[in-house]
Motif scaffolding. Structure first.
Motif, PDB file in Angstrom:
ATOM      1  N   MET A   1     -16.145   2.591 -20.417  1.00 21.30           N
ATOM      2  CA  MET A   1     -14.932   2.288 -21.161  1.00 21.30           C
ATOM      3  C   MET A   1     -13.926   1.599 -20.258  1.00 21.30           C
ATOM      4  O   MET A   1     -13.721   2.019 -19.126  1.00 21.30           O
ATOM      5  N   ASN A   2     -13.293   0.540 -20.749  1.00 18.23           N
ATOM      6  CA  ASN A   2     -12.259  -0.146 -19.993  1.00 18.23           C
ATOM      7  C   ASN A   2     -10.923   0.562 -20.206  1.00 18.23           C
ATOM      8  O   ASN A   2     -10.121   0.187 -21.062  1.00 18.23           O
ATOM      9  N   GLU A   3     -10.725   1.614 -19.431  1.00 15.98           N
ATOM     10  CA  GLU A   3      -9.495   2.399 -19.542  1.00 15.98           C
ATOM     11  C   GLU A   3      -8.704   2.247 -18.254  1.00 15.98           C
ATOM     12  O   GLU A   3      -9.234   2.385 -17.161  1.00 15.98           O
ATOM     13  N   MET A   4      -7.411   1.946 -18.388  1.00 25.39           N
ATOM     14  CA  MET A   4      -6.597   1.567 -17.237  1.00 25.39           C
ATOM     15  C   MET A   4      -6.608   2.608 -16.123  1.00 25.39           C
ATOM     16  O   MET A   4      -6.861   2.288 -14.950  1.00 25.39           O
ATOM     17  N   ARG A   5      -6.360   3.850 -16.440  1.00 27.30           N
ATOM     18  CA  ARG A   5      -6.194   4.857 -15.403  1.00 27.30           C
ATOM     19  C   ARG A   5      -7.517   5.174 -14.707  1.00 27.30           C
ATOM     20  O   ARG A   5      -7.543   5.421 -13.497  1.00 27.30           O
ATOM     21  N   MET A   6      -8.605   5.136 -15.443  1.00 23.90           N
ATOM     22  CA  MET A   6      -9.913   5.345 -14.846  1.00 23.90           C
ATOM     23  C   MET A   6     -10.243   4.208 -13.880  1.00 23.90           C
ATOM     24  O   MET A   6     -10.736   4.432 -12.763  1.00 23.90           O
ATOM     25  N   LEU A   7      -9.945   2.976 -14.282  1.00 24.35           N
ATOM     26  CA  LEU A   7     -10.223   1.828 -13.418  1.00 24.35           C
ATOM     27  C   LEU A   7      -9.253   1.777 -12.240  1.00 24.35           C
ATOM     28  O   LEU A   7      -9.623   1.321 -11.150  1.00 24.35           O
ATOM     29  N   ALA A   8      -8.015   2.232 -12.430  1.00 22.40           N
ATOM     30  CA  ALA A   8      -7.082   2.321 -11.306  1.00 22.40           C
ATOM     31  C   ALA A   8      -7.605   3.301 -10.265  1.00 22.40           C
ATOM     32  O   ALA A   8      -7.472   3.082  -9.054  1.00 22.40           O
ATOM     33  N   ARG A   9      -8.216   4.392 -10.740  1.00 22.55           N
ATOM     34  CA  ARG A   9      -8.818   5.364  -9.822  1.00 22.55           C
ATOM     35  C   ARG A   9      -9.955   4.717  -9.031  1.00 22.55           C
ATOM     36  O   ARG A   9     -10.091   4.942  -7.821  1.00 22.55           O
ATOM     37  N   ALA A  10     -10.754   3.887  -9.693  1.00 24.68           N
ATOM     38  CA  ALA A  10     -11.842   3.198  -8.992  1.00 24.68           C
ATOM     39  C   ALA A  10     -11.285   2.254  -7.932  1.00 24.68           C
ATOM     40  O   ALA A  10     -11.837   2.147  -6.829  1.00 24.68           O
ATOM     41  N   CYS A  11     -10.190   1.572  -8.253  1.00 27.05           N
ATOM     42  CA  CYS A  11      -9.539   0.701  -7.256  1.00 27.05           C
ATOM     43  C   CYS A  11      -9.040   1.528  -6.079  1.00 27.05           C
ATOM     44  O   CYS A  11      -9.191   1.141  -4.914  1.00 27.05           O
ATOM     45  N   LEU A  12      -8.438   2.662  -6.369  1.00 34.81           N
ATOM     46  CA  LEU A  12      -7.908   3.528  -5.318  1.00 34.81           C
ATOM     47  C   LEU A  12      -9.009   3.983  -4.371  1.00 34.81           C
ATOM     48  O   LEU A  12      -8.823   4.042  -3.152  1.00 34.81           O
ATOM     49  N   LEU A  13     -10.174   4.295  -4.916  1.00 29.44           N
ATOM     50  CA  LEU A  13     -11.280   4.815  -4.114  1.00 29.44           C
ATOM     51  C   LEU A  13     -12.025   3.729  -3.342  1.00 29.44           C
ATOM     52  O   LEU A  13     -12.819   4.037  -2.456  1.00 29.44           O
ATOM     53  N   GLN A  14     -11.789   2.473  -3.669  1.00 28.84           N
ATOM     54  CA  GLN A  14     -12.486   1.361  -3.022  1.00 28.84           C
ATOM     55  C   GLN A  14     -12.074   1.266  -1.548  1.00 28.84           C
ATOM     56  O   GLN A  14     -10.900   1.147  -1.219  1.00 28.84           O
ATOM     57  N   ALA A  15     -13.053   1.305  -0.646  1.00 28.39           N
ATOM     58  CA  ALA A  15     -12.772   1.279   0.792  1.00 28.39           C
ATOM     59  C   ALA A  15     -12.655  -0.132   1.350  1.00 28.39           C
ATOM     60  O   ALA A  15     -11.944  -0.355   2.338  1.00 28.39           O
ATOM     61  N   SER A  16     -13.348  -1.086   0.756  1.00 25.54           N
ATOM     62  CA  SER A  16     -13.299  -2.465   1.239  1.00 25.54           C
ATOM     63  C   SER A  16     -11.953  -3.089   0.905  1.00 25.54           C
ATOM     64  O   SER A  16     -11.513  -3.065  -0.253  1.00 25.54           O
ATOM     65  N   VAL A  17     -11.293  -3.642   1.908  1.00 22.80           N
ATOM     66  CA  VAL A  17      -9.984  -4.258   1.684  1.00 22.80           C
ATOM     67  C   VAL A  17     -10.087  -5.378   0.655  1.00 22.80           C
ATOM     68  O   VAL A  17      -9.353  -5.403  -0.341  1.00 22.80           O
TER      69      VAL A  17
ATOM     70  N   ALA B   1       1.664  -5.011   7.371  1.00 18.90           N
ATOM     71  CA  ALA B   1       0.467  -5.135   6.536  1.00 18.90           C
ATOM     72  C   ALA B   1      -0.070  -3.755   6.162  1.00 18.90           C
ATOM     73  O   ALA B   1      -0.493  -3.526   5.020  1.00 18.90           O
ATOM     74  N   HIS B   2      -0.035  -2.824   7.107  1.00 20.82           N
ATOM     75  CA  HIS B   2      -0.538  -1.476   6.831  1.00 20.82           C
ATOM     76  C   HIS B   2       0.349  -0.765   5.809  1.00 20.82           C
ATOM     77  O   HIS B   2      -0.158  -0.047   4.939  1.00 20.82           O
ATOM     78  N   ILE B   3       1.633  -0.965   5.908  1.00 22.56           N
ATOM     79  CA  ILE B   3       2.544  -0.401   4.907  1.00 22.56           C
ATOM     80  C   ILE B   3       2.217  -0.964   3.532  1.00 22.56           C
ATOM     81  O   ILE B   3       2.167  -0.227   2.531  1.00 22.56           O
ATOM     82  N   GLU B   4       1.987  -2.279   3.451  1.00 23.42           N
ATOM     83  CA  GLU B   4       1.685  -2.887   2.157  1.00 23.42           C
ATOM     84  C   GLU B   4       0.342  -2.398   1.614  1.00 23.42           C
ATOM     85  O   GLU B   4       0.201  -2.183   0.406  1.00 23.42           O
ATOM     86  N   PHE B   5      -0.642  -2.205   2.485  1.00 26.86           N
ATOM     87  CA  PHE B   5      -1.932  -1.689   2.031  1.00 26.86           C
ATOM     88  C   PHE B   5      -1.772  -0.272   1.475  1.00 26.86           C
ATOM     89  O   PHE B   5      -2.332   0.061   0.426  1.00 26.86           O
ATOM     90  N   ASN B   6      -0.995   0.537   2.172  1.00 26.47           N
ATOM     91  CA  ASN B   6      -0.728   1.883   1.674  1.00 26.47           C
ATOM     92  C   ASN B   6       0.058   1.842   0.371  1.00 26.47           C
ATOM     93  O   ASN B   6      -0.160   2.681  -0.516  1.00 26.47           O
ATOM     94  N   ALA B   7       0.953   0.878   0.244  1.00 23.87           N
ATOM     95  CA  ALA B   7       1.753   0.770  -0.978  1.00 23.87           C
ATOM     96  C   ALA B   7       0.875   0.419  -2.178  1.00 23.87           C
ATOM     97  O   ALA B   7       1.159   0.844  -3.304  1.00 23.87           O
ATOM     98  N   ILE B   8      -0.192  -0.356  -1.957  1.00 21.68           N
ATOM     99  CA  ILE B   8      -1.158  -0.615  -3.036  1.00 21.68           C
ATOM    100  C   ILE B   8      -1.729   0.714  -3.519  1.00 21.68           C
ATOM    101  O   ILE B   8      -1.769   1.002  -4.722  1.00 21.68           O
ATOM    102  N   ASN B   9      -2.181   1.533  -2.572  1.00 21.13           N
ATOM    103  CA  ASN B   9      -2.767   2.827  -2.922  1.00 21.13           C
ATOM    104  C   ASN B   9      -1.754   3.746  -3.595  1.00 21.13           C
ATOM    105  O   ASN B   9      -2.087   4.480  -4.531  1.00 21.13           O
ATOM    106  N   LEU B  10      -0.516   3.733  -3.123  1.00 23.63           N
ATOM    107  CA  LEU B  10       0.521   4.571  -3.719  1.00 23.63           C
ATOM    108  C   LEU B  10       0.754   4.207  -5.178  1.00 23.63           C
ATOM    109  O   LEU B  10       0.885   5.081  -6.040  1.00 23.63           O
ATOM    110  N   ALA B  11       0.819   2.915  -5.465  1.00 21.25           N
ATOM    111  CA  ALA B  11       1.043   2.476  -6.840  1.00 21.25           C
ATOM    112  C   ALA B  11      -0.151   2.820  -7.717  1.00 21.25           C
ATOM    113  O   ALA B  11       0.011   3.293  -8.849  1.00 21.25           O
ATOM    114  N   LEU B  12      -1.356   2.598  -7.209  1.00 22.13           N
ATOM    115  CA  LEU B  12      -2.552   2.955  -7.971  1.00 22.13           C
ATOM    116  C   LEU B  12      -2.609   4.451  -8.231  1.00 22.13           C
ATOM    117  O   LEU B  12      -3.018   4.888  -9.316  1.00 22.13           O
ATOM    118  N   ASP B  13      -2.202   5.242  -7.245  1.00 17.54           N
ATOM    119  CA  ASP B  13      -2.239   6.684  -7.426  1.00 17.54           C
ATOM    120  C   ASP B  13      -1.248   7.123  -8.495  1.00 17.54           C
ATOM    121  O   ASP B  13      -1.537   8.042  -9.275  1.00 17.54           O
TER     122      ASP B  13
END
Length: 267
Positions: free
Chosen positions: A1-17, A83-95
């Motif tokens: 299912m294309n559900e926003m929060r589920m896919l945001a979780r997948a983005c959050l868990l992605q380790a590759s930059v 750059a590290h702050i911005e990378f963490n900020a991506i994760n914060l927003a996704l979370d």
């Protein structure tokens, strides 16, 4: 299912930059074009950790290399920290998108947009680093932003109070000073990039301010008193000034809040 929060979780868990950046952009396009559903009731798992690349290695803030401006390497270290702050900020927003249930649709839309803008910021800084002969992961970094994310994972009101309104707002305070030093070192390109980031971060802090007040209204608590109590609990030593009062006002801090922040501080 294309559900926003589920896919945001997948983005959050992605380790590759690169994969994370690509997935966030794709998710945003899907939302904007009506190809996503939104389940506001779904609960997030309590033990979710963001995916991280093997580098940079994480260290205590006191152990991270000092960020001088006199040499190109010193400026590269500084840009790496940003750059590290911005990378963490991506994760914060996704979370924020994936974690907090039962919020209005606009809450999830707002934080997905923040994630996309943080991707843009990260890409700007990484491109500049590459021009300098460095790259993200070349230097150690610290994980302070995510530590506060973990401490506030249990309550959306506390998250909105302490992450955008304290940690991200701190970026509004320190950016002009960093820009001045970069300008003195002759790196006007970096100065212009930070202009873009500062403009957008004012908007991100405003989003945090707005949703913090929404949460306070929903619970029938007074925002300034609530914020003050949370600062006393989580920051018993107080916050560090000086403050960028102009940027904070643009970001939606009230006169009363600004007065409290600058009390006994150099502004």
């Amino acid at each position: 299912m294309n559900e926003m929060r589920m896919l945001a979780r997948a983005c959050l868990l992605q380790a590759s930059v690169d994969a994370k950046l690509k997935q966030v952009r794709k998710l945003t396009v899907m939302w904007k074009t009506g190809k996503l559903e939104l389940d506001t009731r779904a609960k997030a798992a309590s033990d979710i950790q963001p995916g991280r690349p093997d580098k940079p290695t994480l260290a205590r803030a006191s152990k991270v290399k000092k960020r001088g401006f006199a040499t190109q390497e010193g400026r590269a270290v500084m840009m790496h920290a940003i750059a590290h702050i911005e990378f963490n900020a991506i994760n914060l927003a996704l979370d924020a998108v994936q974690r907090f249930a039962d919020m209005p649709e606009q809450f999830y839309s707002d934080w997905l947009r923040v994630a996309e803008e943080e991707v843009y910021h990260f890409e700007l800084i990484r491109a500049h680093m590459r021009h300098m002969g460095a790259d993200y992961g070349d230097y150690p970094a610290h994980g302070g932003l995510w530590e506060m994310c973990e401490k506030t994972a249990h309550d959306v009101l506390i998250r909105m109070a302490l992450v955008p309104r304290v940690l991200e707002a701190r970026g509004l305070d320190v950016t002009p000073g960093i820009q001045e030093k970069l300008s003195q070192a002759g790196d006007e390109n970096a100065v212009s990039l930070l202009d873009i980031i500062l403009r957008d971060e004012i908007g991100h802090v405003e989003i945090g301010n707005r949703w913090f007040r929404y949460c306070c209204d929903q619970r029938g608590v007074e925002p300034v008193a609530t914020f003050t109590a949370l600062l006393g609990e989580y920051y018993p030593k107080g916050l560090m000034g000086p403050y960028n009062m102009v940027a904070r006002e643009k970001a939606g801090f009230s006169k009363q809040e600004l007065s409290y922040l600058c009390k006994d501080q150099s502004v």
